[in-house]
Scaffold this motif. Sequence first.
Motif, mmCIF file in Angstrom:
data_model
loop_
_atom_site.group_PDB
_atom_site.id
_atom_site.type_symbol
_atom_site.label_atom_id
_atom_site.label_comp_id
_atom_site.label_asym_id
_atom_site.label_seq_id
_atom_site.Cartn_x
_atom_site.Cartn_y
_atom_site.Cartn_z
ATOM 1 N N ARG A 141 0.859 -1.184 0.000
ATOM 2 C CA ARG A 141 0.000 0.000 0.000
ATOM 3 C C ARG A 141 0.892 1.229 0.000
ATOM 4 O O ARG A 141 1.857 1.306 0.762
ATOM 5 C CB ARG A 141 -0.915 0.004 1.225
ATOM 6 N N ALA A 142 0.566 2.191 -0.827
ATOM 7 C CA ALA A 142 1.399 3.394 -0.910
ATOM 8 C C ALA A 142 1.498 4.089 0.434
ATOM 9 O O ALA A 142 2.552 4.620 0.804
ATOM 10 C CB ALA A 142 0.838 4.342 -1.964
ATOM 11 N N ALA A 143 0.400 4.087 1.185
ATOM 12 C CA ALA A 143 0.396 4.782 2.467
ATOM 13 C C ALA A 143 1.331 4.143 3.481
ATOM 14 O O ALA A 143 1.714 4.780 4.466
ATOM 15 C CB ALA A 143 -1.022 4.823 3.037
ATOM 16 N N ALA A 144 1.703 2.880 3.268
ATOM 17 C CA ALA A 144 2.535 2.158 4.224
ATOM 18 C C ALA A 144 3.998 2.090 3.801
ATOM 19 O O ALA A 144 4.794 1.438 4.482
ATOM 20 C CB ALA A 144 1.986 0.745 4.421
ATOM 21 N N LEU A 145 4.359 2.739 2.713
ATOM 22 C CA LEU A 145 5.738 2.624 2.235
ATOM 23 C C LEU A 145 6.736 3.201 3.229
ATOM 24 O O LEU A 145 7.882 2.745 3.301
ATOM 25 C CB LEU A 145 5.883 3.329 0.884
ATOM 26 N N PRO A 205 -7.238 5.422 -2.256
ATOM 27 C CA PRO A 205 -6.303 4.816 -3.214
ATOM 28 C C PRO A 205 -4.948 4.462 -2.605
ATOM 29 O O PRO A 205 -4.332 3.459 -3.005
ATOM 30 C CB PRO A 205 -6.164 5.897 -4.293
ATOM 31 N N SER A 206 -4.498 5.240 -1.633
ATOM 32 C CA SER A 206 -3.208 4.946 -1.005
ATOM 33 C C SER A 206 -3.312 3.849 0.041
ATOM 34 O O SER A 206 -2.285 3.329 0.499
ATOM 35 C CB SER A 206 -2.638 6.213 -0.368
ATOM 36 N N LEU A 207 -4.529 3.490 0.437
ATOM 37 C CA LEU A 207 -4.732 2.377 1.367
ATOM 38 C C LEU A 207 -4.911 1.050 0.643
ATOM 39 O O LEU A 207 -4.802 -0.015 1.265
ATOM 40 C CB LEU A 207 -5.961 2.640 2.246
ATOM 41 N N ASP A 208 -5.208 1.102 -0.649
ATOM 42 C CA ASP A 208 -5.450 -0.120 -1.410
ATOM 43 C C ASP A 208 -4.129 -0.776 -1.805
ATOM 44 O O ASP A 208 -3.197 -0.093 -2.242
ATOM 45 C CB ASP A 208 -6.255 0.191 -2.670
ATOM 46 N N PRO A 209 -4.016 -2.103 -1.676
ATOM 47 C CA PRO A 209 -2.785 -2.775 -2.090
ATOM 48 C C PRO A 209 -2.626 -2.753 -3.607
ATOM 49 O O PRO A 209 -3.612 -2.818 -4.356
ATOM 50 C CB PRO A 209 -2.969 -4.201 -1.568
#
Length: 229
Positions: free
Chosen positions: A110-114, A159-163
């Motif tokens: 997920r982009a938010a978790a990078l 969108p940033s939470l979606d894998p």
Amino acid sequence: MTVFVLVHGAFRGAWSWSRVRRRLTAAGHEVYTPSLTGMGDRRHLTAPPPTLDTWALDIANLLVEEDLRDVVLAGHSQGGIAIAAAARRCADRLARLVFVDAPEPLPGERAAALLGPVPDLPRDLWLPPKPLDPAADPSLSPDTVAWMNARLCPTPLAPSLDPMPEQTEASAAVPRQYIFCTATPPGYPASVTLERLRALGTPYHHIDSGHDVALSRPGDLAALLTAGT
């Protein structure tokens, strides 16, 4: 003549590519700069909040409806996750993916978790824009910063939470080009992709600019986009 589809980043819209678009068009190329659902001139489309797949469909459907082929698909900043997801749907129409100071999450990421753990936030949250400080990026003129601040809009979190979906054989084979900005502040997700490329020995380009390179160095960016055509 090359077909370019240029996708904006968070808090922005099609307008953020306007200076690059004019240069590419003047050079005889065909250029599309869509605004993703909920952003830019489509900021009124907020219900339901778009997902990563919504944004992938925004791009893939444009290519199909306009019958675009051999497309150079570029994404700036958060637009990188949109073009990476779209490539799973329309790889047969792509000549190259270009990540402009943008992350390319691995499948399942997920982009938010990078950059670390993600707080427990609701998926329907819209993140408000922070006005840009003219002193924070000397590569942008005060007039350009004022023009941008008048156009910044909220960005959907979903969108940033979606894998990132799994690669297809076709999407994995699409050539990649990576462009990074020398003066992007620390803590941007693109830094994760940059470190991975360095570890792998994958080539990439640098432009001496702050993060909004499409507005601060449009000529340099347009030159890199066309260099591989």
